[in-house]
Design a protein around this motif. Sequence first.
Motif, PDB file in Angstrom:
ATOM      1  N   GLU A  42       1.040  -1.240  -0.039  1.00 17.66           N
ATOM      2  CA  GLU A  42       0.061   0.059  -0.070  1.00 17.66           C
ATOM      3  C   GLU A  42       0.877   1.356   0.077  1.00 17.66           C
ATOM      4  O   GLU A  42       0.832   2.030  -0.716  1.00 17.66           O
ATOM      5  CB  GLU A  42      -0.829   0.040   1.348  1.00 17.66           C
ATOM      6  N   GLU A 102     -11.310   0.806  -5.706  1.00 23.88           N
ATOM      7  CA  GLU A 102     -10.252   1.092  -4.531  1.00 23.88           C
ATOM      8  C   GLU A 102      -9.088   1.676  -4.649  1.00 23.88           C
ATOM      9  O   GLU A 102      -8.533   2.216  -3.748  1.00 23.88           O
ATOM     10  CB  GLU A 102      -9.991  -0.424  -3.970  1.00 23.88           C
ATOM     11  N   SER A 151      -2.281   5.135  -7.192  1.00 22.74           N
ATOM     12  CA  SER A 151      -2.066   3.869  -7.161  1.00 22.74           C
ATOM     13  C   SER A 151      -1.755   3.430  -8.831  1.00 22.74           C
ATOM     14  O   SER A 151      -2.303   3.823  -9.833  1.00 22.74           O
ATOM     15  CB  SER A 151      -3.481   3.007  -6.859  1.00 22.74           C
ATOM     16  N   VAL A 157      -2.530  -0.975  -4.532  1.00 21.74           N
ATOM     17  CA  VAL A 157      -3.860  -1.337  -3.859  1.00 21.74           C
ATOM     18  C   VAL A 157      -4.040  -2.894  -3.426  1.00 21.74           C
ATOM     19  O   VAL A 157      -3.806  -3.752  -4.259  1.00 21.74           O
ATOM     20  CB  VAL A 157      -5.268  -0.906  -4.681  1.00 21.74           C
ATOM     21  N   PHE A 217     -11.718 -10.451  -0.890  1.00 22.12           N
ATOM     22  CA  PHE A 217     -12.544  -9.232  -1.631  1.00 22.12           C
ATOM     23  C   PHE A 217     -13.172  -9.778  -2.680  1.00 22.12           C
ATOM     24  O   PHE A 217     -12.720 -10.478  -3.687  1.00 22.12           O
ATOM     25  CB  PHE A 217     -11.371  -8.241  -2.310  1.00 22.12           C
ATOM     26  N   GLU A 256     -14.226  -5.025  -9.910  1.00 23.55           N
ATOM     27  CA  GLU A 256     -14.376  -3.824  -8.756  1.00 23.55           C
ATOM     28  C   GLU A 256     -13.060  -3.386  -8.192  1.00 23.55           C
ATOM     29  O   GLU A 256     -13.080  -2.305  -7.434  1.00 23.55           O
ATOM     30  CB  GLU A 256     -15.002  -4.613  -7.712  1.00 23.55           C
ATOM     31  N   ILE A 257     -11.821  -3.826  -8.312  1.00 18.66           N
ATOM     32  CA  ILE A 257     -10.827  -3.466  -7.816  1.00 18.66           C
ATOM     33  C   ILE A 257     -10.185  -2.071  -8.083  1.00 18.66           C
ATOM     34  O   ILE A 257      -9.701  -1.284  -7.227  1.00 18.66           O
ATOM     35  CB  ILE A 257      -9.501  -4.134  -7.724  1.00 18.66           C
ATOM     36  N   ALA A 261      -6.432  -5.872  -1.218  1.00 17.34           N
ATOM     37  CA  ALA A 261      -7.794  -6.303  -0.626  1.00 17.34           C
ATOM     38  C   ALA A 261      -7.642  -7.551  -0.568  1.00 17.34           C
ATOM     39  O   ALA A 261      -7.056  -8.305  -1.084  1.00 17.34           O
ATOM     40  CB  ALA A 261      -8.850  -5.974  -1.650  1.00 17.34           C
TER      41      ALA A 261
END
Length: 197
Positions: free
Chosen positions: A86, A110, A115, A91, A96, A106-107, A93
């Motif tokens: 991070e 985030e 990023s 990013v 997830f 969907e990532i 998760a």
Amino acid sequence: MTKETALSPDVLLEARERARELIRCGFQEPDEIAESLVEVLDDQGLTQEEAERIVAPLWAERLAEQAGWPRITDVDRLVEAFDALEEQGVVTAMDFTCCAGCGYAEIGGEAGEDSYGFVFFHQQDTEAAAAGRGLMLRYGGFRAGEEPAEVSERRTVEVGRAVVAALEAVGLAVEWDGSPHTAILVAPLEWLNRLPE
């Protein structure tokens, strides 16, 4: 006679086994696990109240087991690696979405403006890791507009290398062939994920 014993032995066994699997994963609260059981077994007559009664002693059993775990587990090491990523603009998760397709779709939601890539594992990956089959990590670079595919692939390889380096830095074993099309496998991995407090 309690309502729980009105359920067939097969349904009770299935509910307990599924509850144990979800508890081993370590990401859901007891009421969420009960809801998951009802979703899967509502056609078998399982109610929320019955599901909660099934989950409660299994949850207590897992809490007692945790007392004997090492101070730092492999999952703690994984969290440490993800925290380091991070900080590098990747990013991360955990647990997830339900599957890889949903995760990749969907990532991007985030991501922050700094990023450049991502790494995640989905719920089925979590269950596989909790069952002792290692953890598959999905990763990639965020594509910038209309850039050529080879540029995007190079960025994905860069992210893959960063993920491998972060995992190895915390002492986790990693298998990856360097291809942007191959998931990263963390194995062997002892999945000891402390329950949410």
